[in-house]
Design an enzyme around this catalytic site. Structure first.
Site, PDB file in Angstrom:
ATOM      1  N   LYS A 224      51.497  44.677  39.399  1.00  0.00           N
ATOM      2  CA  LYS A 224      52.628  44.604  40.329  1.00  0.00           C
ATOM      3  C   LYS A 224      53.919  45.157  39.747  1.00  0.00           C
ATOM      4  O   LYS A 224      54.050  45.345  38.542  1.00  0.00           O
ATOM      5  CB  LYS A 224      52.790  43.164  40.825  1.00  0.00           C
ATOM      6  CG  LYS A 224      51.694  42.854  41.857  1.00  0.00           C
ATOM      7  CD  LYS A 224      51.943  41.637  42.681  1.00  0.00           C
ATOM      8  CE  LYS A 224      50.845  41.546  43.744  1.00  0.00           C
ATOM      9  NZ  LYS A 224      50.734  40.229  44.336  1.00  0.00           N
TER      10      LYS A 224
ATOM     11  N   ARG B 272      43.825  36.900  40.713  1.00  0.00           N
ATOM     12  CA  ARG B 272      43.437  38.026  41.577  1.00  0.00           C
ATOM     13  C   ARG B 272      43.742  39.322  40.835  1.00  0.00           C
ATOM     14  O   ARG B 272      44.901  39.652  40.617  1.00  0.00           O
ATOM     15  CB  ARG B 272      44.217  37.927  42.894  1.00  0.00           C
ATOM     16  CG  ARG B 272      43.841  38.982  43.925  1.00  0.00           C
ATOM     17  CD  ARG B 272      44.684  38.812  45.178  1.00  0.00           C
ATOM     18  NE  ARG B 272      44.380  39.832  46.168  1.00  0.00           N
ATOM     19  CZ  ARG B 272      44.919  41.042  46.155  1.00  0.00           C
ATOM     20  NH1 ARG B 272      45.795  41.373  45.237  1.00  0.00           N
ATOM     21  NH2 ARG B 272      44.584  41.920  47.095  1.00  0.00           N
TER      22      ARG B 272
HETATM   23  N1  HH2 Z   1      48.825  40.435  46.510  1.00  0.00           N
HETATM   24  C1  HH2 Z   1      48.501  41.524  47.248  1.00  0.00           C
HETATM   25  C2  HH2 Z   1      47.585  41.410  48.294  1.00  0.00           C
HETATM   26  N2  HH2 Z   1      46.958  40.242  48.551  1.00  0.00           N
HETATM   27  N3  HH2 Z   1      46.596  37.967  48.016  1.00  0.00           N
HETATM   28  C3  HH2 Z   1      46.888  36.887  47.276  1.00  0.00           C
HETATM   29  N4  HH2 Z   1      46.262  35.718  47.505  1.00  0.00           N
HETATM   30  N5  HH2 Z   1      47.809  36.932  46.264  1.00  0.00           N
HETATM   31  C4  HH2 Z   1      48.470  38.078  45.968  1.00  0.00           C
HETATM   32  O1  HH2 Z   1      49.315  38.063  45.037  1.00  0.00           O
HETATM   33  C5  HH2 Z   1      48.200  39.252  46.726  1.00  0.00           C
HETATM   34  C6  HH2 Z   1      47.240  39.155  47.778  1.00  0.00           C
HETATM   35  C7  HH2 Z   1      49.167  42.833  46.988  1.00  0.00           C
HETATM   36  O2  HH2 Z   1      48.492  43.552  46.023  1.00  0.00           O
HETATM   37  P1  HH2 Z   1      47.389  44.680  46.295  1.00  0.00           P
HETATM   38  O3  HH2 Z   1      46.267  44.177  47.130  1.00  0.00           O
HETATM   39  O4  HH2 Z   1      46.972  45.210  44.989  1.00  0.00           O
HETATM   40  O5  HH2 Z   1      48.174  45.838  47.046  1.00  0.00           O
HETATM   41  P2  HH2 Z   1      48.327  46.251  48.562  1.00  0.00           P
HETATM   42  O6  HH2 Z   1      48.855  45.105  49.338  1.00  0.00           O
HETATM   43  O7  HH2 Z   1      49.293  47.413  48.506  1.00  0.00           O
HETATM   44  O8  HH2 Z   1      46.983  46.657  49.073  1.00  0.00           O
END
Ligand code: HH2
Length: 289
Positions: free
Chosen positions: A227, A262
């Protein structure tokens, strides 16, 4: 010494089942989106996505978290039908191969379809703002991950403010958890939502407060993987190159009782948790019961 964590399912037939594990376990991030901040567009086909998810499960992920909408700050929303078209074949493919799937969606209709396709858990980054999401999880008898988010993906990094970030985030999560449990959702996970409407300092305070959140008795998920705050602290602009910084944040949270981390890089985290567990004299990341 390590805490035992537990999730329960009641299913549509009210037949109760439980999953227990000791210490922190891993949730693999599988974004089937063209625009996710760190891995968007990297999977060309359903087969590729399923193969990556199977690899995450083999590397030790307790769940694979499938998402079809990027929630990165400023991301454009996708239509429900587009989100469904992205996630459903992957959820089906993974479930058919015995991989436990969580569906990462803010939309009750997407969650419902993904549960019907075999997903076992709902991961709602909008923190159960939509009462329909609670109804869907209660009817299916599955656990839900409640994530704290200030604002929405279009606005969340426009000057987030809190008087007491840890107090406000915990209060929100506990209230939502009570609402969900009262409505018949069998169990919940709480997640402070790192990067979702938080400054660098807010993110740090929330990760420091993992023990306080874990003290509520609900399993705590922490998602710091690749992040922006890791980039800010380390000067690493490319999200894919932020593994080392992400590991530091996750090991710190693991030491303070996080139940689920995660992560994009499952094998690297499995290695780190194995060594941490051995040093603490307790098994770690293992599934029991
Ligand atoms: N962060 C993201 C998405 N889903 N779910 C939970 N429970 N906790 C988190 O911190 C979280 C999440 C954002 O990260 P990422 O999936 O890598 O990116 P994007 O939303 O751009 O697909």
């Amino acid at each position: 010494m390590d805490v035992v964590h537990r999730l329960s399912w009641t299913g549509r037939t009210q037949e109760r089942s439980e999953l227990e594990w000791t210490g922190p376990a891993l949730v693999g991030v599988l974004n089937v989106t063209p625009d996710s901040f760190s891995d968007g567009g990297s999977l060309d086909s359903v087969e590729d996505a399923v193969a990556v998810g199977v690899g995450m499960a083999e590397a030790g992920a307790l769940f694979v978290d499938v998402g079809g909408e990027s929630t990165r700050p400023g991301a454009a929303p996708v239509t429900e039908s587009e989100e469904l078209a992205r996630v459903l074949p992957v959820v089906e493919g993974l479930s058919a191969r015995g991989v436990r799937v969580s569906i990462d969606s803010r939309h009750a209709a997407v969650a419902e379809a993904a549960l019907a396709a075999g997903a076992a858990v709902v991961n709602d980054v909008s923190g159960l703002r939509d009462a329909e999401m609670i109804a869907v999880c209660a009817a299916a008898g599955v656990p839900v991950v409640i994530v704290h988010m200030q604002g929405d993906p279009q606005t969340l990094q426009l000057g987030p403010t809190y008087e007491d970030v840890v107090g406000e985030v915990s209060e929100y999560l506990l209230e939502a958890a009570e609402r969900a449990l009262a409505a018949g959702v069998p169990s919940v996970v709480i997640d402070p939502g790192i990067g979702f409407g938080k400054t660098l300092e807010h993110n740090l305070e929330l990760i420091r407060a993992t023990g306080r959140l874990a003290g509520t008795g609900h399993p705590v998920m922490v998602g710091a993987s690749r992040k922006g705050f890791v980039g800010r602290l380390t000067g690493v602009a490319e999200p894919r190159d932020r593994l080392a910084g992400s590991l530091a944040a996750h090991l710190y949270a693991a030491e303070r009782g996080a139940a689920l981390l995660r992560v994009h890089d499952v094998d690297a985290h499995r290695q780190a948790l194995s060594v941490l567990g051995a040093l603490r004299g307790a098994s770690s990341g293992g599934e029991g019961g």
